[in-house]
Design an enzyme around this catalytic site. Sequence first.
Site, PDB file in Angstrom:
ATOM      1  CD  GLU A 286      -3.050  -1.003   2.116  1.00  0.00           C
ATOM      2  OE1 GLU A 286      -4.147  -1.352   2.024  1.00  0.00           O
ATOM      3  OE2 GLU A 286      -2.832  -0.672   3.300  1.00  0.00           O
TER       4      GLU A 286
ATOM      5  CG  HIS B 172       6.149   4.884  18.833  1.00  0.00           C
ATOM      6  ND1 HIS B 172       5.463   6.027  18.295  1.00  0.00           N
ATOM      7  CD2 HIS B 172       6.375   4.181  17.688  1.00  0.00           C
ATOM      8  CE1 HIS B 172       5.728   6.038  16.952  1.00  0.00           C
ATOM      9  NE2 HIS B 172       5.944   4.966  16.741  1.00  0.00           N
TER      10      HIS B 172
ATOM     11  CB  CYS C 211       2.846   7.663   3.049  1.00  0.00           C
ATOM     12  SG  CYS C 211       3.445   6.309   4.526  1.00  0.00           S
TER      13      CYS C 211
ATOM     14  CB  CYS D 216       7.052  -4.877   8.831  1.00  0.00           C
ATOM     15  SG  CYS D 216       8.173  -3.885   9.640  1.00  0.00           S
TER      16      CYS D 216
ATOM     17  N   GLY E  24       6.777  -1.517   6.287  1.00  0.00           N
ATOM     18  CA  GLY E  24       8.394  -1.990   6.227  1.00  0.00           C
ATOM     19  C   GLY E  24       9.183  -1.093   7.101  1.00  0.00           C
ATOM     20  CD  GLU E  25      13.609  -0.171  10.166  1.00  0.00           C
ATOM     21  OE1 GLU E  25      12.647   0.017  11.321  1.00  0.00           O
ATOM     22  OE2 GLU E  25      14.201   0.739   9.606  1.00  0.00           O
TER      23      GLU E  25
ATOM     24  CG  ASN F 127      -5.008   6.561  13.279  1.00  0.00           C
ATOM     25  OD1 ASN F 127      -5.895   7.583  13.422  1.00  0.00           O
ATOM     26  ND2 ASN F 127      -3.673   6.450  12.892  1.00  0.00           N
TER      27      ASN F 127
ATOM     28  CB  CYS G 178       0.230   6.838  11.787  1.00  0.00           C
ATOM     29  SG  CYS G 178       1.554   6.022  12.695  1.00  0.00           S
TER      30      CYS G 178
ATOM     31  CB  SER H 185      10.118   6.666   9.483  1.00  0.00           C
ATOM     32  OG  SER H 185       9.685   6.565  10.775  1.00  0.00           O
TER      33      SER H 185
ATOM     34  CB  CYS I 247       5.386  -1.853  16.101  1.00  0.00           C
ATOM     35  SG  CYS I 247       7.026  -1.290  15.769  1.00  0.00           S
TER      36      CYS I 247
ATOM     37  CB  CYS J  36       2.392  -1.542  13.495  1.00  0.00           C
ATOM     38  SG  CYS J  36       2.644  -1.318  11.690  1.00  0.00           S
TER      39      CYS J  36
ATOM     40  CB  SER K  67       8.941   4.484  14.953  1.00  0.00           C
ATOM     41  OG  SER K  67       8.675   4.876  13.753  1.00  0.00           O
TER      42      SER K  67
END
Length: 344
Positions: free
Chosen positions: A91, A220, A104, A111, A164-165, A295, A336, A196, A115, A118, A218
């Site tokens: 996506e 957090h 984005c 990934c 992904g990372e 979200n 996000c 990121s 996390c 996510c 990231s």
Amino acid sequence: MKQSILNCTIEELEEAFLGIGIPKYRAKQVFEWVYRFGKTSFFEMTNIGKELQAQLDRAFYIFRPQIAKVSKSVDGTIKFLLQLHDLNKIETVFIPELKRNTICISSQVGCAVGCKFCNTGYNGFIRNLTTEEIVAQFLVIKDYLNLWQEGTERLSNIVFMGMGEPLYNHVNVLKAVSNFMFDSKTGLSRRKITTSTSGIAPMIEKLAPTFPCRLAISLHAPNDLIRSRIMPINDIYNIKSIIDACEKYSDCHSYLKITFEYLLLKDVNDSDVCAFELTNLLSNLNAKVNILQFNSWCGCEFQASNRASTFSAILEKSGIPAPIRTRRGVDIMAACGQLSNANS
Ligand code: SF4
């Protein structure tokens, strides 16, 4: 087998051309047609002779993924589900704003970082994207939005915050960044591209001297206890190792602020104590904190916090810019942490 133009940097294409007897300067011409005018056929490249067009067509191709689905949010955000050569899907999100248009981009199919907040991580890792698959996300959205004509709006910013990372696929990501920056007329500057990472400390340190764009972390959480709970990767690269790596990046790029992403989760990381702890943690860095609002997605244990204003005010009072980022594309699962190749 035909070779991919989009997989090459300009230097690699020059070399490939020389290898089959095509003068080096032709690579720059082809790159301009591809990145400035969006051409996908060599036969449309009018400053290249017919014979050479045919030779290029026999040896190379210019990739576009198939747009499998387009979802449009009421706020103008558009999410694209793209299908790749091997039928895997990724996506990519287009986010129009008053003064800029951001895209984005994904760097992997799925990934591996996992996390807990996510959706991408929840669905696991399949493979790295190639350079062409990264670059083509940008190009196919320009096709879709009809943005190749001079005078039309620009895609002004790129963020590697999709699936992904990026630093687990840094070779292909950095090649893509160099292609995004290639064209002096329509290319993006390093300030307009942000990569990121979940904090792959050794990679940040290694790449710091030559890192070609902005860095976002990231984070957090302000301490290891909370961070390990929501980001298991913290057990490998803890906060101290990330901050040390960021200091190395800052030594090399002191004029660029590092952005720390901070997703506020109710009763997990949103207390005043957390905000003060975060202030202390970042006090020696040229840092900015983006406060993100959670979200939700089906299967996730966390809830959104309503403490964003208070949290932001504490950081701002100590001199750290801490804007609260507007949620975008929530209604189409484009916000996000919501991206996935499984839900679209
Ligand atoms: S937040 Fe980023 S690094 Fe973490 S699981 Fe999701 S895609 Fe991977």
